[in-house]
Design a protein around this motif. Structure first.
Motif, PDB file in Angstrom:
ATOM      1  N   GLY A  23       0.824  -1.211   0.000  1.00 58.11           N
ATOM      2  CA  GLY A  23       0.000   0.000   0.000  1.00 58.11           C
ATOM      3  C   GLY A  23       0.854   1.256   0.000  1.00 58.11           C
ATOM      4  O   GLY A  23       0.597   2.216  -0.733  1.00 58.11           O
ATOM      5  N   GLY A  24       1.908   1.262   0.818  1.00 61.84           N
ATOM      6  CA  GLY A  24       2.820   2.399   0.853  1.00 61.84           C
ATOM      7  C   GLY A  24       3.548   2.580  -0.470  1.00 61.84           C
ATOM      8  O   GLY A  24       3.744   3.703  -0.946  1.00 61.84           O
ATOM      9  N   LEU A  25       3.939   1.462  -1.085  1.00 61.04           N
ATOM     10  CA  LEU A  25       4.637   1.547  -2.368  1.00 61.04           C
ATOM     11  C   LEU A  25       3.732   2.137  -3.447  1.00 61.04           C
ATOM     12  O   LEU A  25       4.147   3.027  -4.202  1.00 61.04           O
ATOM     13  CB  LEU A  25       5.130   0.165  -2.791  1.00 61.04           C
ATOM     14  CG  LEU A  25       5.879   0.116  -4.122  1.00 61.04           C
ATOM     15  CD1 LEU A  25       7.191   0.884  -4.028  1.00 61.04           C
ATOM     16  CD2 LEU A  25       6.132  -1.320  -4.534  1.00 61.04           C
ATOM     17  N   PHE A  26       2.490   1.676  -3.508  1.00 58.87           N
ATOM     18  CA  PHE A  26       1.568   2.219  -4.507  1.00 58.87           C
ATOM     19  C   PHE A  26       1.279   3.695  -4.239  1.00 58.87           C
ATOM     20  O   PHE A  26       1.122   4.483  -5.181  1.00 58.87           O
ATOM     21  CB  PHE A  26       0.268   1.417  -4.549  1.00 58.87           C
ATOM     22  CG  PHE A  26       0.407   0.094  -5.240  1.00 58.87           C
ATOM     23  CD1 PHE A  26       1.015  -0.017  -6.469  1.00 58.87           C
ATOM     24  CD2 PHE A  26      -0.094  -1.056  -4.657  1.00 58.87           C
ATOM     25  CE1 PHE A  26       1.148  -1.235  -7.107  1.00 58.87           C
ATOM     26  CE2 PHE A  26       0.027  -2.284  -5.281  1.00 58.87           C
ATOM     27  CZ  PHE A  26       0.659  -2.373  -6.508  1.00 58.87           C
ATOM     28  N   LEU A 108      -5.735   2.420  -5.009  1.00 55.70           N
ATOM     29  CA  LEU A 108      -5.297   1.065  -4.682  1.00 55.70           C
ATOM     30  C   LEU A 108      -4.379   1.067  -3.453  1.00 55.70           C
ATOM     31  O   LEU A 108      -4.561   0.271  -2.525  1.00 55.70           O
ATOM     32  CB  LEU A 108      -4.582   0.439  -5.877  1.00 55.70           C
ATOM     33  CG  LEU A 108      -4.005  -0.958  -5.665  1.00 55.70           C
ATOM     34  CD1 LEU A 108      -5.115  -1.957  -5.414  1.00 55.70           C
ATOM     35  CD2 LEU A 108      -3.177  -1.358  -6.863  1.00 55.70           C
ATOM     36  N   GLY A 109      -3.416   1.979  -3.430  1.00 57.30           N
ATOM     37  CA  GLY A 109      -2.498   2.064  -2.290  1.00 57.30           C
ATOM     38  C   GLY A 109      -3.209   2.436  -1.004  1.00 57.30           C
ATOM     39  O   GLY A 109      -2.943   1.859   0.054  1.00 57.30           O
ATOM     40  N   GLY A 110      -4.123   3.395  -1.072  1.00 58.43           N
ATOM     41  CA  GLY A 110      -4.878   3.783   0.123  1.00 58.43           C
ATOM     42  C   GLY A 110      -5.730   2.641   0.650  1.00 58.43           C
ATOM     43  O   GLY A 110      -5.815   2.426   1.859  1.00 58.43           O
ATOM     44  N   GLY A 111      -6.354   1.906  -0.250  1.00 55.24           N
ATOM     45  CA  GLY A 111      -7.160   0.761   0.174  1.00 55.24           C
ATOM     46  C   GLY A 111      -6.314  -0.334   0.806  1.00 55.24           C
ATOM     47  O   GLY A 111      -6.695  -0.927   1.815  1.00 55.24           O
TER      48      GLY A 111
END
Length: 148
Positions: A23-26, A108-111
């Motif tokens: 998630g952090g990477l996205f 997507l990353g936040g989810g």
């Protein structure tokens, strides 16, 4: 002392699994994508004017939120919600959210950040339950004392 290749790899795995890494990477990728698109050559930036500032700010904030999820996993829920909100706002305020790529990566990353749960340590097996107590073969007495 140098760690062996296997030792470094296992250390990296433990670090990565103890936080919402993907998630952090996205979120970082989405922030970089949204932030880089308006950073054109100076001639174009001068023509764009103040309109590029929200893009850069939103991109920087998304990068910071992604790093926050990595280095402070306890704040993952707030970082995930804010990343999703900023990615959605970037759709309107920043070149269609980095031509939709930045917005989709940010959502997507936040989810993934919001949904991530830390893994629990494996529990020790529970001891076998004690057998129920056996009733004693005594005579039942009247609780009100009628039999004396």
């Amino acid at each position: 002392m140098f760690l062996s290749r296997r030792g470094r790899w296992s250390r990296w795995r433990r670090w990565r699994r103890a936080r919402p890494f993907w998630g952090g990477l996205f979120a970082v990728l989405a922030g970089a994508w949204i932030c880089v698109l308006p950073l054109a050559p100076l001639k174009i930036m001068l023509q764009q004017g103040v309109a590029g500032i929200p893009s850069v700010l939103m991109g920087v904030v998304m990068i910071v939120l992604g790093l926050t999820a990595w280095f402070s996993p306890a704040q993952r829920s707030l970082a995930g919600v804010l990343t999703t909100v900023i990615a959605t706002a970037a759709l309107v305020l920043s070149n269609l959210g980095g031509f939709l790529i930045g917005t989709l990566l940010g959502i997507l990353g936040g989810g993934l950040m919001f949904a991530w749960q830390p893994s629990r340590a494996p529990r020790a097996p529970a001891p076998a339950p004690a057998p129920p107590p056996q009733p004693s073969p005594t005579v039942h007495q009247d609780p009100q004392g009628a039999q004396s």
